[in-house]
Design a protein around this motif. Structure first.
Motif, PDB file in Angstrom:
ATOM      1  N   THR A  86       0.851  -1.190   0.000  1.00  0.00           N
ATOM      2  CA  THR A  86       0.000   0.000   0.000  1.00  0.00           C
ATOM      3  C   THR A  86       0.888   1.242   0.000  1.00  0.00           C
ATOM      4  O   THR A  86       1.732   1.415   0.878  1.00  0.00           O
ATOM      5  CB  THR A  86      -0.903   0.025   1.248  1.00  0.00           C
ATOM      6  OG1 THR A  86      -0.093  -0.095   2.414  1.00  0.00           O
ATOM      7  CG2 THR A  86      -1.908  -1.098   1.214  1.00  0.00           C
ATOM      8  N   SER A  87       0.690   2.079  -1.010  1.00  0.00           N
ATOM      9  CA  SER A  87       1.567   3.244  -1.162  1.00  0.00           C
ATOM     10  C   SER A  87       0.873   4.292  -2.023  1.00  0.00           C
ATOM     11  O   SER A  87       0.135   3.941  -2.948  1.00  0.00           O
ATOM     12  CB  SER A  87       2.853   2.783  -1.854  1.00  0.00           C
ATOM     13  OG  SER A  87       3.435   3.830  -2.575  1.00  0.00           O
ATOM     14  N   PRO A  88       1.111   5.587  -1.736  1.00  0.00           N
ATOM     15  CA  PRO A  88       0.508   6.612  -2.605  1.00  0.00           C
ATOM     16  C   PRO A  88       1.023   6.547  -4.040  1.00  0.00           C
ATOM     17  O   PRO A  88       0.405   7.107  -4.936  1.00  0.00           O
ATOM     18  CB  PRO A  88       0.896   7.939  -1.935  1.00  0.00           C
ATOM     19  CG  PRO A  88       1.782   7.622  -0.799  1.00  0.00           C
ATOM     20  CD  PRO A  88       1.862   6.148  -0.613  1.00  0.00           C
ATOM     21  N   ILE A 130      -0.702  -0.542  -4.547  1.00  0.00           N
ATOM     22  CA  ILE A 130      -2.047   0.042  -4.592  1.00  0.00           C
ATOM     23  C   ILE A 130      -2.095   1.318  -3.765  1.00  0.00           C
ATOM     24  O   ILE A 130      -1.644   1.352  -2.625  1.00  0.00           O
ATOM     25  CB  ILE A 130      -3.097  -0.964  -4.062  1.00  0.00           C
ATOM     26  CG1 ILE A 130      -3.217  -2.156  -5.018  1.00  0.00           C
ATOM     27  CG2 ILE A 130      -4.462  -0.282  -3.880  1.00  0.00           C
ATOM     28  CD1 ILE A 130      -4.225  -3.205  -4.586  1.00  0.00           C
ATOM     29  N   SER A 131      -2.671   2.364  -4.366  1.00  0.00           N
ATOM     30  CA  SER A 131      -2.966   3.617  -3.654  1.00  0.00           C
ATOM     31  C   SER A 131      -4.477   3.732  -3.515  1.00  0.00           C
ATOM     32  O   SER A 131      -5.212   3.421  -4.455  1.00  0.00           O
ATOM     33  CB  SER A 131      -2.438   4.799  -4.460  1.00  0.00           C
ATOM     34  OG  SER A 131      -3.042   5.994  -4.003  1.00  0.00           O
ATOM     35  N   ILE A 132      -4.949   4.196  -2.372  1.00  0.00           N
ATOM     36  CA  ILE A 132      -6.397   4.390  -2.228  1.00  0.00           C
ATOM     37  C   ILE A 132      -6.805   5.817  -2.596  1.00  0.00           C
ATOM     38  O   ILE A 132      -7.973   6.169  -2.484  1.00  0.00           O
ATOM     39  CB  ILE A 132      -6.900   4.017  -0.821  1.00  0.00           C
ATOM     40  CG1 ILE A 132      -6.202   4.835   0.265  1.00  0.00           C
ATOM     41  CG2 ILE A 132      -6.732   2.529  -0.565  1.00  0.00           C
ATOM     42  CD1 ILE A 132      -6.987   4.879   1.557  1.00  0.00           C
ATOM     43  N   GLY A 133      -5.876   6.642  -3.035  1.00  0.00           N
ATOM     44  CA  GLY A 133      -6.240   7.999  -3.466  1.00  0.00           C
ATOM     45  C   GLY A 133      -5.034   8.914  -3.433  1.00  0.00           C
ATOM     46  O   GLY A 133      -4.008   8.585  -2.836  1.00  0.00           O
ATOM     47  N   TYR A 135      -3.588  11.267  -1.843  1.00  0.00           N
ATOM     48  CA  TYR A 135      -3.299  11.967  -0.592  1.00  0.00           C
ATOM     49  C   TYR A 135      -2.403  11.038   0.204  1.00  0.00           C
ATOM     50  O   TYR A 135      -2.328   9.836  -0.094  1.00  0.00           O
ATOM     51  CB  TYR A 135      -4.586  12.289   0.185  1.00  0.00           C
ATOM     52  CG  TYR A 135      -5.561  11.150   0.187  1.00  0.00           C
ATOM     53  CD1 TYR A 135      -6.603  11.098  -0.738  1.00  0.00           C
ATOM     54  CD2 TYR A 135      -5.412  10.084   1.072  1.00  0.00           C
ATOM     55  CE1 TYR A 135      -7.483  10.030  -0.764  1.00  0.00           C
ATOM     56  CE2 TYR A 135      -6.294   9.015   1.054  1.00  0.00           C
ATOM     57  CZ  TYR A 135      -7.320   8.988   0.132  1.00  0.00           C
ATOM     58  OH  TYR A 135      -8.174   7.924   0.094  1.00  0.00           O
ATOM     59  N   VAL A 136      -1.702  11.575   1.195  1.00  0.00           N
ATOM     60  CA  VAL A 136      -0.726  10.747   1.915  1.00  0.00           C
ATOM     61  C   VAL A 136      -1.208  10.473   3.332  1.00  0.00           C
ATOM     62  O   VAL A 136      -1.524  11.400   4.085  1.00  0.00           O
ATOM     63  CB  VAL A 136       0.658  11.435   1.934  1.00  0.00           C
ATOM     64  CG1 VAL A 136       1.670  10.546   2.646  1.00  0.00           C
ATOM     65  CG2 VAL A 136       1.125  11.728   0.514  1.00  0.00           C
ATOM     66  N   LEU A 137      -1.293   9.205   3.680  1.00  0.00           N
ATOM     67  CA  LEU A 137      -1.656   8.772   5.030  1.00  0.00           C
ATOM     68  C   LEU A 137      -0.392   8.597   5.855  1.00  0.00           C
ATOM     69  O   LEU A 137       0.711   8.542   5.307  1.00  0.00           O
ATOM     70  CB  LEU A 137      -2.391   7.427   4.959  1.00  0.00           C
ATOM     71  CG  LEU A 137      -3.635   7.387   4.071  1.00  0.00           C
ATOM     72  CD1 LEU A 137      -4.056   5.942   3.827  1.00  0.00           C
ATOM     73  CD2 LEU A 137      -4.750   8.162   4.732  1.00  0.00           C
ATOM     74  N   GLY A 139       0.418   5.951   7.329  1.00  0.00           N
ATOM     75  CA  GLY A 139       0.902   4.604   7.067  1.00  0.00           C
ATOM     76  C   GLY A 139      -0.105   3.873   6.210  1.00  0.00           C
ATOM     77  O   GLY A 139      -1.198   4.385   5.963  1.00  0.00           O
ATOM     78  N   GLY A 140       0.249   2.660   5.784  1.00  0.00           N
ATOM     79  CA  GLY A 140      -0.632   1.918   4.880  1.00  0.00           C
ATOM     80  C   GLY A 140      -1.727   1.124   5.569  1.00  0.00           C
ATOM     81  O   GLY A 140      -2.520   0.462   4.900  1.00  0.00           O
ATOM     82  N   ALA A 143      -5.272   1.999   4.569  1.00  0.00           N
ATOM     83  CA  ALA A 143      -5.459   1.555   3.181  1.00  0.00           C
ATOM     84  C   ALA A 143      -5.681   0.042   3.151  1.00  0.00           C
ATOM     85  O   ALA A 143      -6.551  -0.459   2.424  1.00  0.00           O
ATOM     86  CB  ALA A 143      -4.249   1.948   2.341  1.00  0.00           C
TER      87      ALA A 143
HETATM   88  N1  ADE Z   1       0.105   5.021   2.420  1.00  0.00           N
HETATM   89  C1  ADE Z   1       0.174   6.355   2.574  1.00  0.00           C
HETATM   90  N2  ADE Z   1      -0.688   6.988   1.777  1.00  0.00           N
HETATM   91  C2  ADE Z   1      -1.347   6.014   1.072  1.00  0.00           C
HETATM   92  C3  ADE Z   1      -2.351   6.032   0.070  1.00  0.00           C
HETATM   93  N3  ADE Z   1      -2.868   7.160  -0.387  1.00  0.00           N
HETATM   94  N4  ADE Z   1      -2.775   4.848  -0.425  1.00  0.00           N
HETATM   95  C4  ADE Z   1      -2.242   3.693   0.025  1.00  0.00           C
HETATM   96  N5  ADE Z   1      -1.282   3.617   0.962  1.00  0.00           N
HETATM   97  C5  ADE Z   1      -0.836   4.772   1.485  1.00  0.00           C
END
Ligand code: ADE
Length: 225
Positions: A86-88, A130-133, A135-137, A139-140, A143
């Motif tokens: 999970t990553s932006p 996979i990114s859920i959108g 924007y930056v969280l 952590g994953g 997500a």
């Molecule tokens: N980790 C940080 N931001 C994320 C995002 N937008 N989607 C998935 N993982 C994330």
């Protein structure tokens, strides 16, 4: 189906994965969700899972060793169809991807944290990012919960009313039509007459029209996909 989630903060995943529909799906044996603490696979005294980045930038990077050790242990026990990170930076998550993942037998979701993970994990272990959108969280984990939730609810039998998962928004690239429940009149606002008519052909036609009209107005981009 089995979903293994790898994280340095397992506490973040406890309650969202063990309530309501996800809880019942696990009790019914439709899915097994196992959360693993990556700190258990760090062998120094302080159970370190991160380290400073080469090149001297700010932030910490998740280390290779605990991730490889845990993934390889899991892979020695069963075959995984997908190892998700999970990553932006990843591909934007949507209903098509949820549908695809729900047909797989075993998946791993690796939750990113800190500044990111050592790039060798992405190159040599991860099969899908996979990114859920956009924007930056922090952590994953959130997500991963979103992915697990959206995948599990469409496994046949997870939702009591089998048909309802198929009439969701996005299943056919259309938003869902409006829904109402009793009373038929509340503060002078009446439920559309057609829904009270008992004429199911007319109701279905009205719902199709509403779905199309709402999609055109609110999410015209979906009609071009
Ligand atoms: N980790 C940080 N931001 C994320 C995002 N937008 N989607 C998935 N993982 C994330």
């Amino acid at each position: 189906m089995r979903i293994d989630i790898l994280t340095v903060v397992p506490e973040l995943l406890t309650s969202p994965l063990h309530e309501s529909i996800l809880k019942r799906a696990q009790e019914k044996g439709l899915v097994e969700i196992v959360v693993h603490n990556l700190h258990d696979y760090a062998h120094d005294r302080r159970k370190t899972t991160d380290d400073y980045p080469f090149g001297g930038e700010a932030g910490m990077v998740m280390k290779c060793e605990p991730v490889f050790e845990l993934v390889e242990k899991l892979q020695s026990e069963r075959r995984y169809d997908e190892i998700i990170y999970t990553s932006p930076d990843g591909a934007r998550y949507d209903q098509h991807e949820a549908n695809r993942l729900s047909t797989l037998e075993n998946i791993i979701i690796l939750c990113g944290h800190y500044k990111g993970i050592d790039h060798r994990i992405r190159e040599h272990l991860v099969t899908r990012e996979i990114s859920i959108g956009d924007y930056v969280l922090t952590g994953g984990e959130l997500a991963a919960c979103i992915i697990a939730d959206s995948v599990v609810r469409i496994i046949p039998g997870a939702i009591g009313d089998e048909a309802s998962a198929l009439t969701d928004s996005f299943q056919d690239n259309l938003l869902a039509p409006p829904v109402y429940t009793r009373p038929a009149e509340f503060r002078g606002w009446r439920v559309p007459d057609v829904l009270l008519s008992g004429n199911f052909a007319e109701i279905a036609k009205w719902q199709d029209e509403q779905a199309y009209e709402r999609t055109k107005r609110l999410r015209p981009d979906l009609l071009n996909e």
